[in-house]
Write a protein that holds these residues in place. Structure first.
Motif, PDB file in Angstrom:
ATOM      1  N   GLN A  58       0.825  -1.206   0.000  1.00 16.29           N
ATOM      2  CA  GLN A  58       0.000   0.000   0.000  1.00 16.29           C
ATOM      3  C   GLN A  58       0.863   1.262   0.000  1.00 16.29           C
ATOM      4  OE1 GLN A  58      -2.542  -0.495   3.370  1.00 16.29           O
ATOM      5  NE2 GLN A  58      -3.992  -1.779   2.271  1.00 16.29           N
ATOM      6  N   ASP A  59       2.082   1.173   0.517  1.00 19.14           N
ATOM      7  CA  ASP A  59       2.952   2.338   0.570  1.00 19.14           C
ATOM      8  C   ASP A  59       3.598   2.632  -0.777  1.00 19.14           C
ATOM      9  OD1 ASP A  59       2.358   2.565   3.235  1.00 19.14           O
ATOM     10  OD2 ASP A  59       4.103   1.418   3.886  1.00 19.14           O
ATOM     11  N   LYS A  60       3.658   1.651  -1.671  1.00 20.52           N
ATOM     12  CA  LYS A  60       4.274   1.837  -2.977  1.00 20.52           C
ATOM     13  C   LYS A  60       3.366   2.654  -3.881  1.00 20.52           C
ATOM     14  CE  LYS A  60       7.007  -2.368  -3.262  1.00 20.52           C
ATOM     15  NZ  LYS A  60       7.259  -3.576  -4.055  1.00 20.52           N
ATOM     16  N   LYS A  61       3.970   3.412  -4.724  1.00 17.37           N
ATOM     17  CA  LYS A  61       3.224   4.169  -5.723  1.00 17.37           C
ATOM     18  C   LYS A  61       3.018   3.298  -6.943  1.00 17.37           C
ATOM     19  CE  LYS A  61       3.355   7.931  -3.326  1.00 17.37           C
ATOM     20  NZ  LYS A  61       2.234   8.257  -2.518  1.00 17.37           N
ATOM     21  N   TRP A  62       2.062   3.625  -7.784  1.00 16.96           N
ATOM     22  CA  TRP A  62       1.743   2.785  -8.931  1.00 16.96           C
ATOM     23  C   TRP A  62       2.905   2.658  -9.908  1.00 16.96           C
ATOM     24  CZ3 TRP A  62       1.888   4.818 -13.796  1.00 16.96           C
ATOM     25  CH2 TRP A  62       1.843   6.197 -13.883  1.00 16.96           C
ATOM     26  N   TRP A  63       3.709   3.712 -10.036  1.00 14.80           N
ATOM     27  CA  TRP A  63       4.785   3.667 -11.000  1.00 14.80           C
ATOM     28  C   TRP A  63       5.981   2.866 -10.512  1.00 14.80           C
ATOM     29  CZ3 TRP A  63       3.242   8.264  -8.649  1.00 14.80           C
ATOM     30  CH2 TRP A  63       4.092   8.745  -7.678  1.00 14.80           C
ATOM     31  N   SER A  64       6.041   2.561  -9.206  1.00 16.78           N
ATOM     32  CA  SER A  64       7.173   1.796  -8.679  1.00 16.78           C
ATOM     33  C   SER A  64       7.223   0.398  -9.258  1.00 16.78           C
ATOM     34  CB  SER A  64       7.111   1.741  -7.148  1.00 16.78           C
ATOM     35  OG  SER A  64       5.955   1.033  -6.733  1.00 16.78           O
ATOM     36  N   VAL A  65       6.090  -0.122  -9.697  1.00 11.01           N
ATOM     37  CA  VAL A  65       6.069  -1.429 -10.339  1.00 11.01           C
ATOM     38  C   VAL A  65       6.875  -1.404 -11.628  1.00 11.01           C
ATOM     39  CG1 VAL A  65       4.571  -3.141 -11.424  1.00 11.01           C
ATOM     40  CG2 VAL A  65       3.812  -1.980  -9.356  1.00 11.01           C
ATOM     41  N   PHE A  66       6.772  -0.325 -12.384  1.00 19.00           N
ATOM     42  CA  PHE A  66       7.472  -0.207 -13.660  1.00 19.00           C
ATOM     43  C   PHE A  66       8.939   0.159 -13.481  1.00 19.00           C
ATOM     44  CE2 PHE A  66       3.002   0.760 -14.596  1.00 19.00           C
ATOM     45  CZ  PHE A  66       2.749  -0.282 -15.474  1.00 19.00           C
ATOM     46  N   LEU A  67       9.242   0.867 -12.403  1.00 20.12           N
ATOM     47  CA  LEU A  67      10.618   1.294 -12.161  1.00 20.12           C
ATOM     48  C   LEU A  67      11.423   0.239 -11.411  1.00 20.12           C
ATOM     49  CD1 LEU A  67      10.023   5.025 -11.185  1.00 20.12           C
ATOM     50  CD2 LEU A  67      10.780   4.108 -13.375  1.00 20.12           C
ATOM     51  N   GLY A  68      10.737  -0.777 -10.877  1.00 20.35           N
ATOM     52  CA  GLY A  68      11.408  -1.852 -10.166  1.00 20.35           C
ATOM     53  C   GLY A  68      11.801  -1.461  -8.752  1.00 20.35           C
ATOM     54  N   GLU A  69      11.146  -0.510  -8.196  1.00 19.33           N
ATOM     55  CA  GLU A  69      11.464  -0.073  -6.821  1.00 19.33           C
ATOM     56  C   GLU A  69      10.781  -0.939  -5.796  1.00 19.33           C
ATOM     57  OE1 GLU A  69      10.235   3.987  -6.782  1.00 19.33           O
ATOM     58  OE2 GLU A  69      11.939   4.623  -7.954  1.00 19.33           O
TER      59      GLU A  69
END
Length: 93
Positions: A82-93
């Motif tokens: 829940q703390d991750k942002k949606w774009w972190s999936v694409f950036l690999g964070e």
């Protein structure tokens, strides 16, 4: 004057607007053709019977108030997700 079929009448009944000039041709066709006028009225009547039922139908999804807030559901996101942002999936964070 162009000919319109039942699909055109249905589209006008569902999405038409009395003030929109784009619908002028079909409005004129309905006014000038008694069969089209009867069919249009029938379509409108059937649409008014169908649309409210469609809006009230429950598609089996649980309401937000019915779900368990603790996140114990199998498809619920974990606390760290829940703390991750949606774009972190694409950036690999």
């Amino acid at each position: 004057m162009p000919e319109f079929d039942q699909i055109d009448l249905f589209n006008y009944a569902a999405y038409g607007n009395e003030d929109d000039p784009e619908w002028d041709d079909i409005r004129n066709y309905i006014r000038s053709n008694s069969n089209a006028s009867k069919e249009y009225e029938e379509i409108k009547k059937n649409l008014s019977n169908v649309q409210p039922k469609r809006k009230q139908r429950d598609y089996g999804r649980p309401n937000r108030t019915e779900t368990n807030v603790s996140g114990s559901e199998p498809n619920s996101p974990k606390q760290g997700d829940q703390d991750k942002k949606w774009w972190s999936v694409f950036l690999g964070e």
